[in-house]
Design a protein around this motif. Structure first.
Motif, PDB file in Angstrom:
ATOM      1  N   GLN A 177      48.803  35.168  47.120  1.00  0.00           N
ATOM      2  CA  GLN A 177      50.022  34.589  46.556  1.00  0.00           C
ATOM      3  C   GLN A 177      50.200  34.914  45.082  1.00  0.00           C
ATOM      4  O   GLN A 177      51.305  34.980  44.588  1.00  0.00           O
ATOM      5  CB  GLN A 177      49.986  33.064  46.704  1.00  0.00           C
ATOM      6  CG  GLN A 177      49.987  32.584  48.120  1.00  0.00           C
ATOM      7  CD  GLN A 177      51.388  32.412  48.656  1.00  0.00           C
ATOM      8  OE1 GLN A 177      52.274  32.026  47.934  1.00  0.00           O
ATOM      9  NE2 GLN A 177      51.563  32.704  49.923  1.00  0.00           N
ATOM     10  N   ASN A 178      49.072  35.102  44.366  1.00  0.00           N
ATOM     11  CA  ASN A 178      49.169  35.235  42.921  1.00  0.00           C
ATOM     12  C   ASN A 178      47.919  35.924  42.390  1.00  0.00           C
ATOM     13  O   ASN A 178      47.011  36.239  43.149  1.00  0.00           O
ATOM     14  CB  ASN A 178      49.315  33.832  42.301  1.00  0.00           C
ATOM     15  CG  ASN A 178      50.079  33.834  41.001  1.00  0.00           C
ATOM     16  OD1 ASN A 178      50.139  34.836  40.292  1.00  0.00           O
ATOM     17  ND2 ASN A 178      50.668  32.703  40.670  1.00  0.00           N
ATOM     18  N   SER A 179      47.882  36.105  41.072  1.00  0.00           N
ATOM     19  CA  SER A 179      46.698  36.657  40.422  1.00  0.00           C
ATOM     20  C   SER A 179      46.207  35.670  39.364  1.00  0.00           C
ATOM     21  O   SER A 179      46.991  34.874  38.825  1.00  0.00           O
ATOM     22  CB  SER A 179      47.013  38.002  39.772  1.00  0.00           C
ATOM     23  OG  SER A 179      47.748  37.835  38.576  1.00  0.00           O
ATOM     24  N   ALA A 180      44.924  35.740  39.055  1.00  0.00           N
ATOM     25  CA  ALA A 180      44.327  34.828  38.077  1.00  0.00           C
ATOM     26  C   ALA A 180      44.963  34.981  36.697  1.00  0.00           C
ATOM     27  O   ALA A 180      45.311  33.990  36.059  1.00  0.00           O
ATOM     28  CB  ALA A 180      42.821  35.075  38.002  1.00  0.00           C
ATOM     29  N   VAL A 181      45.135  36.210  36.249  1.00  0.00           N
ATOM     30  CA  VAL A 181      45.683  36.450  34.907  1.00  0.00           C
ATOM     31  C   VAL A 181      47.110  35.912  34.795  1.00  0.00           C
ATOM     32  O   VAL A 181      47.453  35.242  33.813  1.00  0.00           O
ATOM     33  CB  VAL A 181      45.621  37.959  34.552  1.00  0.00           C
ATOM     34  CG1 VAL A 181      46.385  38.259  33.274  1.00  0.00           C
ATOM     35  CG2 VAL A 181      44.164  38.411  34.427  1.00  0.00           C
ATOM     36  N   GLU A 182      47.928  36.156  35.818  1.00  0.00           N
ATOM     37  CA  GLU A 182      49.317  35.665  35.778  1.00  0.00           C
ATOM     38  C   GLU A 182      49.395  34.149  35.883  1.00  0.00           C
ATOM     39  O   GLU A 182      50.199  33.517  35.202  1.00  0.00           O
ATOM     40  CB  GLU A 182      50.129  36.288  36.913  1.00  0.00           C
ATOM     41  CG  GLU A 182      50.492  37.725  36.641  1.00  0.00           C
ATOM     42  CD  GLU A 182      51.397  38.260  37.717  1.00  0.00           C
ATOM     43  OE1 GLU A 182      52.503  38.694  37.367  1.00  0.00           O
ATOM     44  OE2 GLU A 182      51.010  38.230  38.897  1.00  0.00           O
ATOM     45  N   MET A 183      48.573  33.569  36.734  1.00  0.00           N
ATOM     46  CA  MET A 183      48.572  32.111  36.863  1.00  0.00           C
ATOM     47  C   MET A 183      48.174  31.455  35.547  1.00  0.00           C
ATOM     48  O   MET A 183      48.798  30.491  35.116  1.00  0.00           O
ATOM     49  CB  MET A 183      47.585  31.672  37.946  1.00  0.00           C
ATOM     50  CG  MET A 183      48.198  31.344  39.264  1.00  0.00           C
ATOM     51  SD  MET A 183      46.922  30.727  40.383  1.00  0.00           S
ATOM     52  CE  MET A 183      47.429  29.026  40.498  1.00  0.00           C
ATOM     53  N   ALA A 184      47.131  31.989  34.910  1.00  0.00           N
ATOM     54  CA  ALA A 184      46.677  31.435  33.636  1.00  0.00           C
ATOM     55  C   ALA A 184      47.788  31.518  32.591  1.00  0.00           C
ATOM     56  O   ALA A 184      48.055  30.540  31.881  1.00  0.00           O
ATOM     57  CB  ALA A 184      45.429  32.173  33.151  1.00  0.00           C
ATOM     58  N   ALA A 185      48.457  32.660  32.512  1.00  0.00           N
ATOM     59  CA  ALA A 185      49.542  32.827  31.534  1.00  0.00           C
ATOM     60  C   ALA A 185      50.671  31.843  31.809  1.00  0.00           C
ATOM     61  O   ALA A 185      51.199  31.213  30.880  1.00  0.00           O
ATOM     62  CB  ALA A 185      50.057  34.268  31.569  1.00  0.00           C
ATOM     63  N   ALA A 186      51.025  31.662  33.071  1.00  0.00           N
ATOM     64  CA  ALA A 186      52.102  30.735  33.430  1.00  0.00           C
ATOM     65  C   ALA A 186      51.720  29.286  33.089  1.00  0.00           C
ATOM     66  O   ALA A 186      52.582  28.478  32.743  1.00  0.00           O
ATOM     67  CB  ALA A 186      52.432  30.853  34.919  1.00  0.00           C
ATOM     68  N   MET A 187      50.436  28.987  33.162  1.00  0.00           N
ATOM     69  CA  MET A 187      49.952  27.637  32.849  1.00  0.00           C
ATOM     70  C   MET A 187      49.803  27.416  31.340  1.00  0.00           C
ATOM     71  O   MET A 187      49.647  26.289  30.895  1.00  0.00           O
ATOM     72  CB  MET A 187      48.582  27.410  33.509  1.00  0.00           C
ATOM     73  CG  MET A 187      48.613  27.356  35.017  1.00  0.00           C
ATOM     74  SD  MET A 187      46.943  27.417  35.731  1.00  0.00           S
ATOM     75  CE  MET A 187      46.228  25.923  35.067  1.00  0.00           C
ATOM     76  N   GLY A 188      49.780  28.505  30.582  1.00  0.00           N
ATOM     77  CA  GLY A 188      49.586  28.383  29.136  1.00  0.00           C
ATOM     78  C   GLY A 188      48.128  28.313  28.728  1.00  0.00           C
ATOM     79  O   GLY A 188      47.801  27.785  27.669  1.00  0.00           O
ATOM     80  N   VAL A 189      47.231  28.845  29.568  1.00  0.00           N
ATOM     81  CA  VAL A 189      45.800  28.844  29.280  1.00  0.00           C
ATOM     82  C   VAL A 189      45.257  30.274  29.335  1.00  0.00           C
ATOM     83  O   VAL A 189      45.949  31.181  29.756  1.00  0.00           O
ATOM     84  CB  VAL A 189      45.008  27.939  30.263  1.00  0.00           C
ATOM     85  CG1 VAL A 189      45.534  26.513  30.223  1.00  0.00           C
ATOM     86  CG2 VAL A 189      45.038  28.472  31.692  1.00  0.00           C
ATOM     87  N   GLU A 190      43.998  30.431  28.934  1.00  0.00           N
ATOM     88  CA  GLU A 190      43.332  31.730  29.010  1.00  0.00           C
ATOM     89  C   GLU A 190      42.177  31.646  29.982  1.00  0.00           C
ATOM     90  O   GLU A 190      41.521  30.594  30.087  1.00  0.00           O
ATOM     91  CB  GLU A 190      42.769  32.101  27.636  1.00  0.00           C
ATOM     92  CG  GLU A 190      43.816  32.115  26.558  1.00  0.00           C
ATOM     93  CD  GLU A 190      43.723  33.365  25.707  1.00  0.00           C
ATOM     94  OE1 GLU A 190      42.715  34.080  25.787  1.00  0.00           O
ATOM     95  OE2 GLU A 190      44.681  33.600  24.970  1.00  0.00           O
ATOM     96  N   LEU A 191      41.894  32.734  30.681  1.00  0.00           N
ATOM     97  CA  LEU A 191      40.694  32.786  31.506  1.00  0.00           C
ATOM     98  C   LEU A 191      39.487  32.679  30.587  1.00  0.00           C
ATOM     99  O   LEU A 191      39.511  33.208  29.470  1.00  0.00           O
ATOM    100  CB  LEU A 191      40.605  34.136  32.227  1.00  0.00           C
ATOM    101  CG  LEU A 191      41.060  34.217  33.678  1.00  0.00           C
ATOM    102  CD1 LEU A 191      42.538  33.975  33.779  1.00  0.00           C
ATOM    103  CD2 LEU A 191      40.706  35.564  34.249  1.00  0.00           C
ATOM    104  N   LEU A 192      38.450  32.014  31.059  1.00  0.00           N
ATOM    105  CA  LEU A 192      37.220  31.971  30.282  1.00  0.00           C
ATOM    106  C   LEU A 192      36.657  33.380  30.152  1.00  0.00           C
ATOM    107  O   LEU A 192      36.793  34.203  31.056  1.00  0.00           O
ATOM    108  CB  LEU A 192      36.157  31.099  30.974  1.00  0.00           C
ATOM    109  CG  LEU A 192      36.388  29.599  31.072  1.00  0.00           C
ATOM    110  CD1 LEU A 192      35.151  28.920  31.661  1.00  0.00           C
ATOM    111  CD2 LEU A 192      36.727  28.994  29.734  1.00  0.00           C
TER     112      LEU A 192
END
Length: 189
Positions: free
Chosen positions: A108-123
């Motif tokens: 459904q989605n990717s980690a990088v895009e989800m994080a950006a949409a949430m306003g956070v960064e991947l660890l």
């Protein structure tokens, strides 16, 4: 994400989130020794856009909590502290390029895009290792972490987990996704 999308919480959502964060903060003092909740709350109230990001972390089962204070910037640092990789962010490949490269059975989605949409960064890998010093996380799941460009350029991505009381860093094709792999985010307030 549309630019007109509202990134504001209702007063009820705001109060509920602050209560949840305060309760978690007080239950897990080992993660933030010497810090006072009143100072964290004041910082949060001064930055409502950060509350929205924390709400997204909470909504996707990340259980965000304060893990550090940056003396230089005066910012509190939150990480997802759920025991396992957040349930609302699993079964995602690494990034948009990986998602588009899949011919069939796309997630459904990717980690990088989800994080950006949430306003956070991947660890990062380093942040992931710091988190593991605060408890035992990802004993059954794994979490994508920020991948160096040199690895990503070759089609790979890295993820971490904890097994045998040791943090492991692994690689996979960036387009892969698994029900037990998500990602953890960080947020500076």
């Amino acid at each position: 994400m549309a630019t007109s999308e509202k990134k504001e919480l209702s007063p009820e959502q705001r109060e509920e989130l602050l209560h949840t964060l305060k309760t978690r903060f007080e239950k897990n003092m080992n993660r933030h020794q010497g810090m006072e909740w009143a100072n964290v709350q004041a910082k949060l109230e001064a930055h409502p856009e950060k509350l929205w990001a924390l709400h997204e972390m909470e909504r996707t089962a990340g259980e965000p909590d304060v893990v550090a204070y940056d003396e230089k910037t005066g910012e509190y640092i939150f990480y997802d502290c759920s025991a396992e990789s957040p349930k609302g962010r699993r079964s995602v490949c690494y990034d948009r390029e990986a998602l588009e490269s899949r011919k069939e059975h796309k997630p459904q989605n990717s980690a990088v895009e989800m994080a950006a949409a949430m306003g956070v960064e991947l660890l990062t890998e380093e942040q992931y290792r710091e988190l593991q010093k605060l408890g035992a996380f990802d004993l059954k799941t794994s979490s994508w972490v920020q991948t160096p460009a040199s690895i990503r350029k070759l089609g790979g991505a890295i993820f971490c987990d904890r097994r045998y009381d040791t943090v492991f860093v692994y690689h996979n094709g960036a387009e892969s996704y698994y029900a037990a792999r998500g990602f953890r985010g960080s947020l500076r307030v």
